[in-house]
Design a protein around this motif. Sequence first.
Motif, PDB file in Angstrom:
ATOM      1  N   VAL A  48       7.389 -10.908   8.977  1.00 41.62           N
ATOM      2  CA  VAL A  48       8.595 -11.397   9.648  1.00 41.62           C
ATOM      3  C   VAL A  48       9.752 -10.426   9.429  1.00 41.62           C
ATOM      4  N   LEU A  49       9.923  -9.942   8.202  1.00 43.33           N
ATOM      5  CA  LEU A  49      11.015  -9.013   7.901  1.00 43.33           C
ATOM      6  C   LEU A  49      10.861  -7.701   8.663  1.00 43.33           C
ATOM      7  N   CYS A  89      16.034 -16.127  13.162  1.00 48.05           N
ATOM      8  CA  CYS A  89      15.694 -17.475  13.626  1.00 48.05           C
ATOM      9  C   CYS A  89      14.628 -17.425  14.710  1.00 48.05           C
ATOM     10  N   GLN A  90      14.804 -16.509  15.675  1.00 47.30           N
ATOM     11  CA  GLN A  90      13.833 -16.373  16.765  1.00 47.30           C
ATOM     12  C   GLN A  90      12.457 -15.972  16.236  1.00 47.30           C
ATOM     13  N   THR A  91      12.425 -15.019  15.317  1.00 52.07           N
ATOM     14  CA  THR A  91      11.143 -14.496  14.812  1.00 52.07           C
ATOM     15  C   THR A  91      10.390 -15.546  14.014  1.00 52.07           C
ATOM     16  N   VAL A  92      11.100 -16.280  13.156  1.00 53.12           N
ATOM     17  CA  VAL A  92      10.457 -17.317  12.342  1.00 53.12           C
ATOM     18  C   VAL A  92       9.851 -18.396  13.226  1.00 53.12           C
ATOM     19  N   GLN A  93      10.454 -18.662  14.388  1.00 59.31           N
ATOM     20  CA  GLN A  93      10.001 -19.745  15.257  1.00 59.31           C
ATOM     21  C   GLN A  93       8.927 -19.320  16.253  1.00 59.31           C
ATOM     22  N   GLU A  94       8.480 -18.048  16.185  1.00 60.17           N
ATOM     23  CA  GLU A  94       7.404 -17.612  17.077  1.00 60.17           C
ATOM     24  C   GLU A  94       6.111 -18.352  16.724  1.00 60.17           C
ATOM     25  N   ILE A  95       5.350 -18.684  17.761  1.00 61.90           N
ATOM     26  CA  ILE A  95       4.155 -19.522  17.601  1.00 61.90           C
ATOM     27  C   ILE A  95       3.187 -18.952  16.570  1.00 61.90           C
ATOM     28  N   ARG A  96       2.925 -17.645  16.643  1.00 61.15           N
ATOM     29  CA  ARG A  96       1.926 -17.067  15.717  1.00 61.15           C
ATOM     30  C   ARG A  96       2.369 -17.193  14.263  1.00 61.15           C
ATOM     31  N   MET A 128       2.278 -20.321   8.983  1.00 56.43           N
ATOM     32  CA  MET A 128       2.958 -21.198   8.030  1.00 56.43           C
ATOM     33  C   MET A 128       2.174 -22.491   7.833  1.00 56.43           C
ATOM     34  N   TYR A 129       1.666 -23.024   8.928  1.00 54.55           N
ATOM     35  CA  TYR A 129       0.881 -24.253   8.850  1.00 54.55           C
ATOM     36  C   TYR A 129      -0.386 -24.027   8.015  1.00 54.55           C
ATOM     37  N   ARG A 130      -1.035 -22.874   8.243  1.00 56.06           N
ATOM     38  CA  ARG A 130      -2.265 -22.578   7.494  1.00 56.06           C
ATOM     39  C   ARG A 130      -1.979 -22.414   6.009  1.00 56.06           C
ATOM     40  N   LEU A 131      -0.816 -21.832   5.687  1.00 54.05           N
ATOM     41  CA  LEU A 131      -0.458 -21.596   4.284  1.00 54.05           C
ATOM     42  C   LEU A 131       0.324 -22.756   3.678  1.00 54.05           C
TER      43      LEU A 131
END
Length: 687
Positions: free
Chosen positions: A161-162, A184-191, A196-199
């Motif tokens: 992300v960074l 904000c935009q990058t963190v909210q990208e689907i991939r 995040m969900y997997r981790l």
Amino acid sequence: MEQLGVLELLMEKSFWQEAEPPAEEFQKKVEAFSSKTVLSRGMDNRYLVLEVSIVQNEEGNHEKHLIITASQSLEYKELCILRNDWCSVPVEPGDIIHLEGDCIADTWIIDEDFGYLILYPDMLISGTSIASSIRCMRRAVLSETFRSSDQATRQMLIGTVLHEVFQKAISDSFAPEKLQELACQTVQEIRHLKEMYRLNLNQDEVKQEVEEYLPSFSKWAGDFMRKYTSTDFPQMQLPLPSDGNDNNATCNIEVIKPLDIEESIWSPRFGLKGKIDVTVGVKIHRGCKTKYKIMPLELKTGKESNSIEHRSQLVLYTLLSQERRADPEAGLLLYLKTGQMYPVPAKHLDKRELLKLRNQMAFSLFHRISKSATGKMTELVPLPQMIEEQQTCKYCSQVGNCALYSRAVEQQMDDNSVPIVMLPKIKEETQHLKLTHLEYFSLWCLMLTLESQSKDNKKNHQSIWLMPSSEMEPSGNCIGNLIRTKHVKTVCDGQYLHNFQRKNGAMPITNLMAGDRVILSGEERTLFALSRGYVKEINMTTVTCLLDRNLSVLPESTLFRLDQEEKNCDIDTPLGNLSKLMKNTDASQKLRDLIIDFREPQFISYLSSVLPHDAKDTVASILKGLNKPQRQAMKKVLLSKDYTLIVGMPGTGKTTTICTLVRLRRYIQISRNLQKRKFADQSPLSP
């Protein structure tokens, strides 16, 4: 374990051969390579090694003399003399090499001060892997072998992300409010949300951690971009090789603009590949003189260490950059947490030592199997020696595979030597495995390696840099002489729709179809593998491709070629799965019981414990159209606790059964979720 013995017997019968004298074996190797490998002088300098000998020179030092040829007929021969530490290069007759340097009177001299030898240049190894081999060659080879066994972590996600936020900002703005918006935009990208969900990570926590770096981004931009005078930029020490004996290494570095993001470069010249985080135009102000260079900028999100591994990665990227443009002579290393940037000069000494490491790694990867001492059996070979640094091993991502390979493969050999201090660690990592599990790992590691090497010898990407498109087109797997038409359309982040047509004439007859994976390159040799993607649509006049890079930055006159991405034997996934099968987890233990120890699968007795009570009509509707054997297969799968194999001749309805099963499983899951929610709502403790 009777079945395992049968497999071993088949292996022995399949690969049994009479032992051959080394000279005869080498001669066969030479003949095999010369018949199918392109040799050439000039920029490629691709030679076939015919003979290798050790010679003592007049000073009493040993040299390695290679008799080489770039002639397909093997008639015209040259001499290559390897001096100093280059003698350690494990080159053999039959090997393909690339030479850098000067050839005088048909003689190449490669020594500590001049020239390079690249072993197996068609084997492209990433700069990251080579840099990691500095501390442990064994870890680097394992990482290349068991690629998919490395699991993504929180740190890796934050780092990704960074990187993306910085790369977007350098092309836009480092203003604090803009950085906040990009983060904000990058963190909210689907991939990223999926990862995040997997981790099991919270989106707000990830965003907060990313935002902690943003002030350092602004600090870096304030220090190195868009100043009024050259003296406003921080002073640094950067001795460029082209400066010669000039003792004044002090300079001011000004980053002008980004020229590319995640620039992917393949270098069959140096046997390297890699993606450069940011390619930047830089002005180097030294006194009253100014130099303009295009340099690789490497981003690091971890601890600011300025370590030898990080610096070595930059040196290798300067070699990669020479495939596209003039030698940058240096790279820039930026630590995003602090905004501190270090210039890294690419000296001949550093490049020489890294290319020697690359050759050692290539040799280990190329020679993963060999004949046994008796010559009757093909077997895996030992990996590079274990290091004796327990602190390094403690944080190594490959420690499990390292111990596993040692116990399952290397400790079964007569000439095996394991450092005594590492024996407790090996035992700790593998004590949960039975002897049968180790035998299973060794056997299938060998089988997969054999399959990979067999197919890799026939299919690879070499044709892209060894054969012009005009020679490849008759095979139907390539279309050359293409120009880009229309505007590039951005489908989503990382996917761009491109349209191409032939510059002259109609499209050639081709095997390419919609959905085929392709590699797009320029017709110029400096533009190998610009992008990858797949064919969206193709007809007699145009071809439309969805690619992973936007090529509109290139001149409209650029000529392109499309090569079908050949489906080599991809053993990364099965090798990764083999590694996971041996892990000390409950899930892996259950799979070992079923797959290796042949425990019979277990089944539930009654369907009523699986299907919802009020689902009779819905289930009947889903099963409508299935015949009796298909319904019986469905029932068996639903009752299974472990696994069920559905076997049938082509056309008997296996796919239909599986599709129906997916629908039914989905219905059952939805019904259970609704039931849980209903129960929660009726609970006296619910709000």
